[in-house]
Design a protein around this motif. Structure first.
Motif, PDB file in Angstrom:
ATOM      1  N   LEU A 220       0.817  -1.208   0.000  1.00 60.45           N
ATOM      2  CA  LEU A 220       0.000   0.000   0.000  1.00 60.45           C
ATOM      3  C   LEU A 220       0.857   1.266   0.000  1.00 60.45           C
ATOM      4  O   LEU A 220       0.461   2.293  -0.563  1.00 60.45           O
ATOM      5  N   ALA A 221       2.035   1.197   0.635  1.00 61.54           N
ATOM      6  CA  ALA A 221       2.945   2.350   0.614  1.00 61.54           C
ATOM      7  C   ALA A 221       3.688   2.441  -0.713  1.00 61.54           C
ATOM      8  O   ALA A 221       3.820   3.526  -1.302  1.00 61.54           O
ATOM      9  N   GLY A 222       4.166   1.308  -1.205  1.00 61.58           N
ATOM     10  CA  GLY A 222       5.008   1.314  -2.395  1.00 61.58           C
ATOM     11  C   GLY A 222       4.272   1.605  -3.680  1.00 61.58           C
ATOM     12  O   GLY A 222       4.851   2.165  -4.626  1.00 61.58           O
ATOM     13  N   LEU A 223       2.994   1.247  -3.754  1.00 60.58           N
ATOM     14  CA  LEU A 223       2.247   1.466  -4.986  1.00 60.58           C
ATOM     15  C   LEU A 223       2.041   2.943  -5.293  1.00 60.58           C
ATOM     16  O   LEU A 223       1.721   3.310  -6.424  1.00 60.58           O
ATOM     17  N   ARG A 224       2.266   3.796  -4.325  1.00 66.63           N
ATOM     18  CA  ARG A 224       2.067   5.232  -4.551  1.00 66.63           C
ATOM     19  C   ARG A 224       3.088   5.801  -5.535  1.00 66.63           C
ATOM     20  O   ARG A 224       2.843   6.844  -6.151  1.00 66.63           O
ATOM     21  N   THR A 225       4.223   5.132  -5.694  1.00 68.93           N
ATOM     22  CA  THR A 225       5.227   5.629  -6.634  1.00 68.93           C
ATOM     23  C   THR A 225       4.770   5.481  -8.076  1.00 68.93           C
ATOM     24  O   THR A 225       4.812   6.419  -8.864  1.00 68.93           O
ATOM     25  N   SER A 226       4.328   4.292  -8.444  1.00 66.79           N
ATOM     26  CA  SER A 226       3.883   4.060  -9.815  1.00 66.79           C
ATOM     27  C   SER A 226       2.460   4.524 -10.057  1.00 66.79           C
ATOM     28  O   SER A 226       2.054   4.713 -11.202  1.00 66.79           O
ATOM     29  N   HIS A 227       1.699   4.707  -8.979  1.00 63.72           N
ATOM     30  CA  HIS A 227       0.299   5.135  -9.093  1.00 63.72           C
ATOM     31  C   HIS A 227       0.085   6.316  -8.144  1.00 63.72           C
ATOM     32  O   HIS A 227      -0.468   6.149  -7.044  1.00 63.72           O
TER      33      HIS A 227
END
Length: 536
Positions: A220-227
């Protein structure tokens, strides 16, 4: 030709090619796996997920003793989740104990091991977590950089990845031969890979009283980079939000401790995959079910608490039906971390057979649905078109987040929407051979607007290959496109001649539109669409 200039009119420095070695220095002794004669930190040129060139760091370990005839072969090891911040990069902190032991086994078998940190870990910029296409080129480019360290290192290599790295390794298997044709890529080892991500998250969050998986806060934290538009806060509890924010900066061990004793209900992650905004980004993270053109070994454990074995088994069945030459090894009682050591002798034996000198890399079994069904599973699906797009843009070395890559990807998705709107009569989200045949029969002899839906893809492919930006493809640009599509050299002149329908000496967008239409409505080996869109 104009020469790019920098400040004061001086020539602008050339951007190094992906895999160029930018720096090296010895790793601390405590980071050295057992059996490593040398342990080297490297900095090399990568291709950023956002379309900008980025430096990437990593580690390289050379085995003891002299190299075999032909040089040391390379295992590019894609590590599991360590965290999302710079302080979590293996070249800065060392590999975890279990991964260090795993690397030692590869070294003892006589292989050079290259370990990328992934972009955004220990180098500027964010880390695109679970963007498999974005980190796959990091895994390939570290092999290019490794070969620049010592002339005794072979061009023959394979990828092995664990957990997050297993996800990355599967993307490597999809694109490696086209992205780095100068290397001899032989196959993929995926250890406990988080595949079928929507299904995986569904299983992990089905029960509110189940322990919250440590995968979820990182996801949930990491997906903010690509999305960048994705925000999990509206549905998380305060406890869940704290856990996600901790995952954005803390190493894996700290998040493990913080999540201990928490349930899905505590964090607000119960039935997470049913939320539309989550489902959308999870689908974008999936490994496409497509035929890998090199063999695949998948290893899973029955006691894996992070990637349930039944999810892995389903993926293995899917890629086997897609035509991939896959071996699946299931280890009773092995946990997620335990998969790293389980059956390693079998992994080495499989690898030795795959990398044996004089043995050509075997091609996978061809698919069953003629030319259009790239996954070979008897249906046309969105994954067929995702695989087409992925392989084509990587064959041109195009970063996944660039505007050119996005246009090609959007074009293939538009093509899929056009096909399914016309042919998917039972509305199950896929097109079987009978549905496809009925559409071909009904489409013959009239224009139902399909050309207009194809045009964005034709324009994107033309733009991708149009090096001089004149709006058409000259002969040399078409040749490069055909080579990227695996057209054999002896076939290039005939395919080029067929593409240039008006004999103008170049190929226009309109001619590419006609090629796509012919491929969809009358796929046949003798037509140029077979080579442009049916060889991936």
């Amino acid at each position: 030709m104009d020469v790019p200039t920098g400040p004061n009119g001086a020539p602008a420095p050339a951007v190094p090619r992906p895999g160029a070695l930018l720096g090296r220095h010895p790793l601390p002794e405590r980071f050295r796996p057992e059996g490593a004669a040398e342990a080297i930190a490297v900095l090399y040129q990568g291709a950023g997920y956002d379309g900008t060139r980025r430096a990437v760091s990593g580690s390289v370990f050379l085995p003891a003793g002299p190299p075999p005839p032909g040089g040391w072969q390379v295992v590019s090891y894609a590590h599991g989740t360590t965290g999302l911040s710079d302080r979590c990069a293996p070249s800065r902190t060392g590999l975890t104990r279990l991964e260090r032991e795993h690397v030692s086994r590869w070294l003892a078998a006589g292989y050079v091991v290259a370990v990328t940190d992934y972009e955004g870990l220990a180098t500027p910029g964010p880390h695109p977590y679970f963007n498999g296409e974005a980190v796959a080129d990091d895994v390939v480019d570290v092999v290019r950089a490794t070969r620049r360290l010592d002339p005794r290192i072979s061009r023959t290599w394979l990828v092995a990845g664990f957990s997050q790295g297993g996800h990355a390794a599967l993307f490597v298997g999809l694109l490696a031969r086209r992205y780095a044709p100068e290397l001899d890529f032989r196959g993929t080892v995926a250890l406990a890979p988080p595949v079928h991500l929507p299904l995986l998250v569904e299983v992990l969050t089905a029960r509110g009283d189940a322990p919250v998986s440590v995968l979820l806060p990182f996801l949930l934290a990491g997906l903010r980079t690509s999305h960048p538009g994705f925000d999990a806060r509206p549905f998380l509890t305060a406890t869940g939000d704290d856990l996600v924010e901790l995952a954005a900066t803390a190493p894996l061990v700290d998040v493990f401790r913080a999540a201990a004793g928490l349930t899905n209900d505590d964090a607000g992650t119960t039935l997470l995959s049913t939320r539309p905004e989550v489902a959308t980004v999870l689908r974008a993270c999936r490994v496409p079910v497509a035929r890998l053109d090199r063999p695949l070994l998948v290893v899973a454990g029955t006691a894996d608490e992070i990637v349930p074995v039944e999810v892995v088994e389903r993926f293995v069945g899917d890629v086997r039906r897609a035509g991939t030459a896959v071996r699946f090894t299931r280890h009773d009682g092995a946990t997620h971390a335990g998969v790293l050591g389980a059956g390693h002798d079998d992994v080495i034996a499989w690898t030795r057979e795959l990398l044996a000198d004089g043995v050509p890399a075997p091609e996978a079994v061809p698919g069953r649905f003629d030319l259009v069904d790239v996954t070979g599973d008897g249906h046309l699906t969105r994954d067929d078109h995702e695989a087409f797009a992925l392989r084509l843009v990587q064959a041109f070395g195009e970063p996944p987040g660039s505007s050119a890559a996005a246009a090609v990807r959007d074009g293939y998705r538009a093509l899929w929407r056009g096909v399914t709107a016309r042919a998917d009569t039972d509305e199950d989200g896929r097109v079987d051979q009978a549905e496809f045949s009925r559409w071909l029969d009904s489409a013959a002899g009239h224009d139902d607007g399909f050309d207009q839906e194809v045009r964005p893809l034709a324009e994107a492919v033309t733009s991708l290959a149009d090096a001089d930006r004149d709006g058409v493809l000259a002969a040399e640009e078409v040749v490069r496109l055909l080579r990227a599509c695996d057209v054999p050299g002896e076939r290039v002149p005939a395919v080029l001649d067929a593409l240039d329908a008006d004999r103008s000496g170049s190929v226009s967008v309109a001619e590419v539109v006609a090629t796509v239409r012919d491929f969809c409505l009358a796929p046949a080996p003798g037509k140029p669409g077979h080579w442009l869109f049916g060889r991936f």
